[in-house]
Design a protein around this motif. Structure first.
Motif, PDB file in Angstrom:
ATOM      1  N   LYS A 153      -0.247  -2.455   1.330  1.00 33.74           N
ATOM      2  CA  LYS A 153       0.438  -1.337   1.989  1.00 33.74           C
ATOM      3  C   LYS A 153       1.940  -1.436   1.722  1.00 33.74           C
ATOM      4  O   LYS A 153       2.598  -0.430   1.441  1.00 33.74           O
ATOM      5  CB  LYS A 153       0.167  -1.349   3.489  1.00 33.74           C
ATOM      6  CG  LYS A 153       0.817  -0.211   4.219  1.00 33.74           C
ATOM      7  CD  LYS A 153       0.523  -0.248   5.702  1.00 33.74           C
ATOM      8  CE  LYS A 153       1.261   0.886   6.400  1.00 33.74           C
ATOM      9  NZ  LYS A 153       1.162   0.812   7.844  1.00 33.74           N
ATOM     10  N   ALA A 154       2.483  -2.639   1.794  1.00 30.83           N
ATOM     11  CA  ALA A 154       3.900  -2.836   1.511  1.00 30.83           C
ATOM     12  C   ALA A 154       4.221  -2.462   0.065  1.00 30.83           C
ATOM     13  O   ALA A 154       5.291  -1.906  -0.212  1.00 30.83           O
ATOM     14  CB  ALA A 154       4.299  -4.284   1.795  1.00 30.83           C
ATOM     15  N   ILE A 186       2.724  -0.159  -1.743  1.00 30.21           N
ATOM     16  CA  ILE A 186       2.720   1.302  -1.810  1.00 30.21           C
ATOM     17  C   ILE A 186       4.029   1.854  -1.253  1.00 30.21           C
ATOM     18  O   ILE A 186       4.651   2.748  -1.840  1.00 30.21           O
ATOM     19  CB  ILE A 186       1.501   1.879  -1.063  1.00 30.21           C
ATOM     20  CG1 ILE A 186       0.216   1.519  -1.822  1.00 30.21           C
ATOM     21  CG2 ILE A 186       1.625   3.386  -0.878  1.00 30.21           C
ATOM     22  CD1 ILE A 186      -1.058   1.746  -1.043  1.00 30.21           C
ATOM     23  N   GLU A 187       4.480   1.304  -0.128  1.00 30.38           N
ATOM     24  CA  GLU A 187       5.747   1.733   0.473  1.00 30.38           C
ATOM     25  C   GLU A 187       6.926   1.406  -0.444  1.00 30.38           C
ATOM     26  O   GLU A 187       7.852   2.200  -0.581  1.00 30.38           O
ATOM     27  CB  GLU A 187       5.923   1.083   1.840  1.00 30.38           C
ATOM     28  CG  GLU A 187       4.926   1.596   2.867  1.00 30.38           C
ATOM     29  CD  GLU A 187       4.879   0.782   4.147  1.00 30.38           C
ATOM     30  OE1 GLU A 187       5.622  -0.233   4.262  1.00 30.38           O
ATOM     31  OE2 GLU A 187       4.107   1.149   5.035  1.00 30.38           O
ATOM     32  N   PHE A 188       6.891   0.239  -1.093  1.00 29.89           N
ATOM     33  CA  PHE A 188       7.938  -0.165  -2.025  1.00 29.89           C
ATOM     34  C   PHE A 188       8.004   0.814  -3.201  1.00 29.89           C
ATOM     35  O   PHE A 188       9.081   1.250  -3.606  1.00 29.89           O
ATOM     36  CB  PHE A 188       7.676  -1.592  -2.517  1.00 29.89           C
ATOM     37  CG  PHE A 188       8.670  -2.084  -3.522  1.00 29.89           C
ATOM     38  CD1 PHE A 188       9.912  -2.530  -3.115  1.00 29.89           C
ATOM     39  CD2 PHE A 188       8.353  -2.121  -4.873  1.00 29.89           C
ATOM     40  CE1 PHE A 188      10.840  -2.998  -4.053  1.00 29.89           C
ATOM     41  CE2 PHE A 188       9.264  -2.582  -5.799  1.00 29.89           C
ATOM     42  CZ  PHE A 188      10.509  -3.016  -5.393  1.00 29.89           C
ATOM     43  N   ALA A 200       6.963   3.933  -3.280  1.00 28.13           N
ATOM     44  CA  ALA A 200       7.421   5.238  -2.802  1.00 28.13           C
ATOM     45  C   ALA A 200       8.940   5.238  -2.630  1.00 28.13           C
ATOM     46  O   ALA A 200       9.613   6.216  -2.957  1.00 28.13           O
ATOM     47  CB  ALA A 200       6.741   5.595  -1.488  1.00 28.13           C
ATOM     48  N   LYS A 201       9.470   4.142  -2.134  1.00 31.65           N
ATOM     49  CA  LYS A 201      10.925   4.026  -1.949  1.00 31.65           C
ATOM     50  C   LYS A 201      11.624   4.040  -3.304  1.00 31.65           C
ATOM     51  O   LYS A 201      12.671   4.682  -3.449  1.00 31.65           O
ATOM     52  CB  LYS A 201      11.263   2.749  -1.189  1.00 31.65           C
ATOM     53  CG  LYS A 201      12.726   2.596  -0.901  1.00 31.65           C
ATOM     54  CD  LYS A 201      13.043   1.327  -0.139  1.00 31.65           C
ATOM     55  CE  LYS A 201      14.548   1.218   0.014  1.00 31.65           C
ATOM     56  NZ  LYS A 201      14.989  -0.105   0.289  1.00 31.65           N
ATOM     57  N   LYS A 202      11.063   3.331  -4.286  1.00 28.11           N
ATOM     58  CA  LYS A 202      11.662   3.291  -5.629  1.00 28.11           C
ATOM     59  C   LYS A 202      11.686   4.686  -6.243  1.00 28.11           C
ATOM     60  O   LYS A 202      12.629   5.037  -6.940  1.00 28.11           O
ATOM     61  CB  LYS A 202      10.893   2.341  -6.542  1.00 28.11           C
ATOM     62  CG  LYS A 202      11.021   0.874  -6.191  1.00 28.11           C
ATOM     63  CD  LYS A 202      12.370   0.352  -6.526  1.00 28.11           C
ATOM     64  CE  LYS A 202      12.334  -0.323  -7.864  1.00 28.11           C
ATOM     65  NZ  LYS A 202      13.603  -0.936  -8.199  1.00 28.11           N
ATOM     66  N   GLU A 203      10.638   5.490  -6.013  1.00 30.84           N
ATOM     67  CA  GLU A 203      10.576   6.846  -6.550  1.00 30.84           C
ATOM     68  C   GLU A 203      11.638   7.732  -5.909  1.00 30.84           C
ATOM     69  O   GLU A 203      12.163   8.640  -6.531  1.00 30.84           O
ATOM     70  CB  GLU A 203       9.193   7.452  -6.324  1.00 30.84           C
ATOM     71  CG  GLU A 203       8.131   6.872  -7.227  1.00 30.84           C
ATOM     72  CD  GLU A 203       6.753   7.473  -6.970  1.00 30.84           C
ATOM     73  OE1 GLU A 203       6.645   8.443  -6.200  1.00 30.84           O
ATOM     74  OE2 GLU A 203       5.794   6.950  -7.542  1.00 30.84           O
TER      75      GLU A 203
END
Length: 74
Positions: free
Chosen positions: A62-63, A65-67, A69-72
């Motif tokens: 999950k982390a 996926i969040e990482f 998304a943040k990079k995008e």
């Protein structure tokens, strides 16, 4: 970078710890990521594979996926 006291790591992890036999897998990662795995494994006193297993089972996917998304969003 983490600054903690390293514990001696076992050579092998328990094969049936999670109710399944472990299988070897191969993947490529950066030297920095490998060093991070070593630091966590040393800190916890577990093998590298056990450190990865714990990270995955503890919400690491999950982390990731969040990482991503943040990079995008950057």
């Amino acid at each position: 970078m983490m600054s903690t006291i390293a514990m001696p790591r076992p050579k092998k992890s328990a094969p049936m710890k999670y109710g399944q036999h472990k299988k070897p897998y191969q993947f490529t990662i950066t030297d920095d990521a490998s060093q991070m795995i070593d630091e966590v494994a040393d800190t916890l006193g577990v093998t590298r594979s056990e450190a990865l297993e714990m990270a995955i089972r503890g919400g690491g996917m999950k982390a990731a996926i969040e990482f991503a998304a943040k990079k995008e969003g950057d």
